[in-house]
Design a protein around this motif. Structure first.
Motif, mmCIF file in Angstrom:
data_model
loop_
_atom_site.group_PDB
_atom_site.id
_atom_site.type_symbol
_atom_site.label_atom_id
_atom_site.label_comp_id
_atom_site.label_asym_id
_atom_site.label_seq_id
_atom_site.Cartn_x
_atom_site.Cartn_y
_atom_site.Cartn_z
ATOM 1 N N GLU A 20 -3.526 -8.823 -6.277
ATOM 2 C CA GLU A 20 -3.790 -7.562 -6.954
ATOM 3 C C GLU A 20 -4.473 -7.857 -8.283
ATOM 4 O O GLU A 20 -3.966 -8.633 -9.096
ATOM 5 N N PRO A 52 -12.471 -5.178 -6.761
ATOM 6 C CA PRO A 52 -12.228 -4.138 -7.773
ATOM 7 C C PRO A 52 -10.784 -4.221 -8.259
ATOM 8 O O PRO A 52 -9.944 -4.905 -7.665
ATOM 9 N N VAL A 53 -10.488 -3.515 -9.330
ATOM 10 C CA VAL A 53 -9.115 -3.447 -9.821
ATOM 11 C C VAL A 53 -8.246 -2.770 -8.764
ATOM 12 O O VAL A 53 -8.627 -1.766 -8.162
ATOM 13 N N GLY A 54 -7.079 -3.349 -8.516
ATOM 14 C CA GLY A 54 -6.152 -2.803 -7.534
ATOM 15 C C GLY A 54 -5.732 -3.843 -6.511
ATOM 16 O O GLY A 54 -6.102 -5.023 -6.601
ATOM 17 N N LEU A 55 -4.957 -3.417 -5.537
ATOM 18 C CA LEU A 55 -4.472 -4.294 -4.480
ATOM 19 C C LEU A 55 -5.592 -4.586 -3.483
ATOM 20 O O LEU A 55 -6.271 -3.667 -3.009
ATOM 21 N N LEU A 86 -5.229 -6.699 -11.783
ATOM 22 C CA LEU A 86 -4.636 -5.743 -12.717
ATOM 23 C C LEU A 86 -5.627 -5.262 -13.765
ATOM 24 O O LEU A 86 -5.440 -4.189 -14.353
ATOM 25 N N GLY A 87 -6.666 -6.051 -14.006
ATOM 26 C CA GLY A 87 -7.657 -5.652 -15.000
ATOM 27 C C GLY A 87 -8.792 -6.650 -15.066
ATOM 28 O O GLY A 87 -8.679 -7.769 -14.565
ATOM 29 N N ARG A 88 -9.881 -6.234 -15.702
ATOM 30 C CA ARG A 88 -11.058 -7.083 -15.874
ATOM 31 C C ARG A 88 -11.511 -7.020 -17.327
ATOM 32 O O ARG A 88 -11.376 -5.986 -17.991
ATOM 33 N N PRO A 148 3.468 0.350 -4.135
ATOM 34 C CA PRO A 148 2.878 -0.674 -5.006
ATOM 35 C C PRO A 148 3.859 -1.247 -6.018
ATOM 36 O O PRO A 148 3.712 -2.397 -6.436
ATOM 37 N N GLN A 158 0.838 -1.198 0.000
ATOM 38 C CA GLN A 158 0.000 0.000 0.000
ATOM 39 C C GLN A 158 0.876 1.253 0.000
ATOM 40 O O GLN A 158 0.509 2.272 -0.591
ATOM 41 N N GLU A 212 -7.316 -5.246 -0.017
ATOM 42 C CA GLU A 212 -7.010 -4.631 1.272
ATOM 43 C C GLU A 212 -6.573 -5.627 2.324
ATOM 44 O O GLU A 212 -5.976 -5.239 3.333
#
Length: 251
Positions: free
Chosen positions: A192, A174-177, A194-196, A132, A129, A179
């Motif tokens: 993580e 969601p896209v991202g690291l 990276l995309g959808r 990245p 966090q 939690e």
């Protein structure tokens, strides 16, 4: 002892059939095997009643009985449309994720190690966090997955391509690291997205034939089940419960 209208089902046949029953203990598989053979015997006896030759062709005779006596209404346009409107979320293009992860391995029967690795995974999330860009580096040095050599990159992941407990979580992320780490039978995953891609709604016209096939098959299964319960209600049955129906289906 299982007996259908004075016809006793051989125990060795029940034991043999139980080998084809998935899941459950020995007793549960034997009960299910007895139920299957009892249904088959009920239908065989009905075939005899109706004059269908059963000697050496029981399966064919049973199919002829069901075709003659079980009626299933076609899935009309109204029923298909109603099912589509009630289940729109099921009708989407296949969804895929581009994913990378860091696996901190821990055996499922080692609670001490699982606690240690969970804490370590949470610490990794905190590091990422803050920075990245270190994900590939940390994956190469910390991950127990062969993907470590690729910086933790797993490529495109669709449904059914990874363990269910990981899939259930990442498909909703969601896209991202993420939690927090994801726990699976293998340990704890820092993940993580990276995309959808995919997941777009399909039009009714594209899936109408699939819905019709599904509704027809569901209706057939229900009708056959009701028909078998009717036969069971009129039969003398010992040693197995076929949930006999109270109301007739076939006059």
């Amino acid at each position: 002892m299982v007996r259908i209208n004075q016809v006793e089902l051989p125990e060795d046949e029940i034991n043999l059939e139980s080998a084809y029953v998935e899941g459950g203990g020995i007793d549960e598989r034997n009960r299910e095997a007895a139920r299957r053979l009892a249904v088959r015997e009920l239908l065989r006896q009905r075939a005899d009643e109706l004059g269908y030759a059963t000697e050496g062709r029981t399966e064919a005779a049973v199919e002829e009985v069901l075709e003659a006596e079980v009626r299933v209404p076609e899935a009309d346009e109204e029923a298909c449309r109603r099912y589509f409107d009630a289940n729109r979320e099921r009708f989407r293009t296949p969804e895929e994720l581009e994913l990378r992860h860091i696996l901190l391995a821990a055996a499922p029967d080692d609670p001490h190690e699982r606690t240690r690795q969970r804490d370590a995974a949470e610490a990794l999330v905190g590091e990422l966090q803050t920075d990245p860009g270190r994900f590939p580096e940390l994956a190469r040095t910390r991950s127990a997955c062969p993907s470590a050599e690729e910086g933790g990159h797993l490529g495109l992941i669709g449904r059914g391509q990874t363990v269910p407990e990981l899939e259930e979580v990442v498909m909703r992320l969601p896209v991202g690291l993420a939690e927090r780490p994801v726990e699976t039978r293998y340990g704890f995953h820092v993940v993580e997205v990276l995309g959808r891609s995919g997941g777009e709604p399909l039009a009714y016209e594209d899936v109408r034939h699939l819905i019709a096939d599904y509704l027809r098959e569901r209706g057939w299964r229900r009708a056959v089940s009701q028909y078998v319960r009717l036969l069971a209600a009129r039969a003398e049955i010992e040693g197995v419960d076929l949930e006999a129906a109270d109301s007739p289906l076939v006059q």
